[in-house]
Every structure is written in C-alpha cells, then in structure tokens.
Scaffold this motif. Sequence first.
Motif, short mmCIF file in Angstrom:
data_model
loop_
_atom_site.label_atom_id
_atom_site.label_comp_id
_atom_site.label_asym_id
_atom_site.label_seq_id
_atom_site.Cartn_x
_atom_site.Cartn_y
_atom_site.Cartn_z
N UNK A 194 18.54 -2.14 26.37
CA UNK A 194 18.86 -0.89 27.04
C UNK A 194 18.97 -1.06 28.55
N UNK A 195 18.20 -1.99 29.12
CA UNK A 195 18.28 -2.21 30.56
C UNK A 195 19.69 -2.66 30.97
N UNK A 196 20.29 -3.54 30.15
CA UNK A 196 21.62 -4.06 30.46
C UNK A 196 22.67 -2.96 30.35
N UNK A 197 22.52 -2.09 29.34
CA UNK A 197 23.48 -0.99 29.18
C UNK A 197 23.38 -0.03 30.35
N UNK A 251 27.43 2.92 23.85
CA UNK A 251 27.05 1.55 24.14
C UNK A 251 28.33 0.77 24.43
N UNK A 252 28.46 0.11 25.59
CA UNK A 252 29.71 -0.56 25.94
C UNK A 252 30.22 -1.52 24.87
N UNK A 253 29.33 -2.21 24.17
CA UNK A 253 29.76 -3.16 23.15
C UNK A 253 30.21 -2.48 21.86
N UNK A 254 29.67 -1.31 21.58
CA UNK A 254 29.85 -0.68 20.26
C UNK A 254 30.68 0.60 20.30
N UNK A 284 19.19 7.41 31.96
CA UNK A 284 20.39 6.84 32.55
C UNK A 284 21.51 6.50 31.59
N UNK A 285 21.48 7.06 30.37
CA UNK A 285 22.49 6.74 29.37
C UNK A 285 23.49 7.88 29.18
N UNK A 323 10.85 0.36 25.08
CA UNK A 323 10.05 -0.82 25.39
C UNK A 323 10.93 -1.86 26.07
N UNK A 324 10.40 -2.66 26.96
CA UNK A 324 11.20 -3.67 27.67
C UNK A 324 11.97 -4.58 26.71
N UNK A 325 13.26 -4.74 26.96
CA UNK A 325 14.08 -5.65 26.17
C UNK A 325 14.56 -5.11 24.84
N UNK A 326 14.18 -3.90 24.47
CA UNK A 326 14.60 -3.35 23.18
C UNK A 326 16.09 -3.00 23.22
N UNK A 327 16.86 -3.40 22.21
CA UNK A 327 18.29 -3.02 22.19
C UNK A 327 18.45 -1.51 22.20
N UNK A 328 19.51 -1.03 22.85
CA UNK A 328 19.71 0.40 23.02
C UNK A 328 19.75 1.12 21.68
#
Length: 264
Positions: free
Chosen positions: A95-98, A232-235, A197-198, A138-143
């Motif tokens: 989620x942080x990257x998104x 989600x930018x990828x999906x 922020x999404x 949680x840190x690092x959890x996929x969006x």
Amino acid sequence: MKLRVIHETVYHYTPTVQNAQHMAHLRPRTGMVQRVLTHSLQVDPAPTQCNMVQDVFGNTRTFFSLPFTHEQLRVRAESLLETLPVPAAPPGEPWEAVRERLSYRRGQPYHAATEFSFASPYIPRHADFVAYAAQSFAPGRPLMQAASHLMSRIHADFAYTANATDAGTPALESLRLRRGVCQDFAHLMLACLRARGFAARYVSGYLLTQPPPGQPRMIGADASHAWVSVYCPQLGWVDFDPTNNLLPDLQHITLAWGRDFADV
C-alpha cells in the motif's frame, strides 16, 4: 448469468405537486463484466421533457420534468443484463508504494483516478478515519489485502440496522453510531481509504440475494445496494462489498459510480 432487474419507485404527494424536475440513474453501465441487453424506462404521468445523457463519470442519467399538477409519480425501469465472472485480483503492490504513485508531484503526469482520493460532500477528511483504518494497513501489506482486511473489520464492527440512518447521514456519524445500511458502510470504507491517501469510488447498483431453502424468490424483496471500488495502478479498479464482506461478482449489477452517494 442473465439477470432481469425491475426497479419501481412510487411517490404519493400530499398536498399535490405543482411542478417537478427529477434526475435518475437507472440504466446499468456496460463494461468488462456486465453487458446491458435491453433497457426501458417508464414515467407516469408522462413527462413533457425527458433526456438521457452521460455525466462526467460516464454514467447514464435521465432528466425528466413534470410542469403540471400531480398527486402521484411512478418510475419503472426494466433492464436485462448479462454478467460475467470477475477475474481474481492478485495482491498487488504494498500500500505504501501505491500511495506514493498517487501522490501529486509538480511536473509529473496527473492520474485521473486521483479525482476519487479527495474529500467529497458526504465524505470529509478526518483523523478518526485514519485511526480506524490504521489496523488494516500494516507495513508492507499489499493494498488489496489491506482493503480486504478493512472491509472485513467494517462488516464485523458495524451492525446492519435499517432506519438507524438516512440518506443524509455523514460518514463521521456512521462511525460513531457503529450501525447503518449499505450506503453508510460504503461511505465509511471510502472515508478510511481516502484518509490513507488512496483513490476509491462509491458504486450504486443491485445485489441478487438468495431466498431461504425451499422458499420462492419474493418480487420486490431486494432493494438498491452500494459498495466500494478501490484503484490499484497494477490492477485497475477492484470492487469490495463491506456490507456482505465479499468481492462483488456475478450477483452484483453496477448502475453508476461517483465520489459518494450525492453523485448517483
């Protein structure tokens, strides 16, 4: 699945109405997982003006006016649709990257999805939404996993209670009450996602429900429904139904989407 939807709304007025103008979002959208085969709309008494156009979100909306005295209004929409299975969405990026991708930077291309990351009439920005959502992110959890976790928590923490709220109930009030209907659950999930922020949008439509074993389906037993779509930018856009704690599939029919209930 092939589904037929009949949506009928009847108003009885006291005293009589002298002049009325209406906007209806009653024609389902056509997209990758649903296709409108036929659609009709009847208004009684017959309006003097009736126009069907697309709004800024690509929804089909119908404007009609009745500039004469009337005691009753009946609006009936009938649609035949074909729904297709929704492909399973992979977890996607953390989620942080998104959130980083959707952040504004001077000189960088503007992504259209970010339109759905801002506050809207029914959904303000507030620290209480950030706090409630924190457990899911949680840190690092996929969006997609974070959104699914948030959906499940809303389903568990909030009671579905008819008449506890109305169409104008703010999302903050729903958070305080811990009860409401599908519109409130959707607004709450949207508020939490946007506060983090999404980009997330409100989806209006219908849900085919199953009658108890051995019982026939009752005409008029189902009503309009609402859920959430997260970008989600990828999906692309992925739907979540916090009222039922599931990912919408063949049984969900999309009418329209927007920033919140006010748009649809």
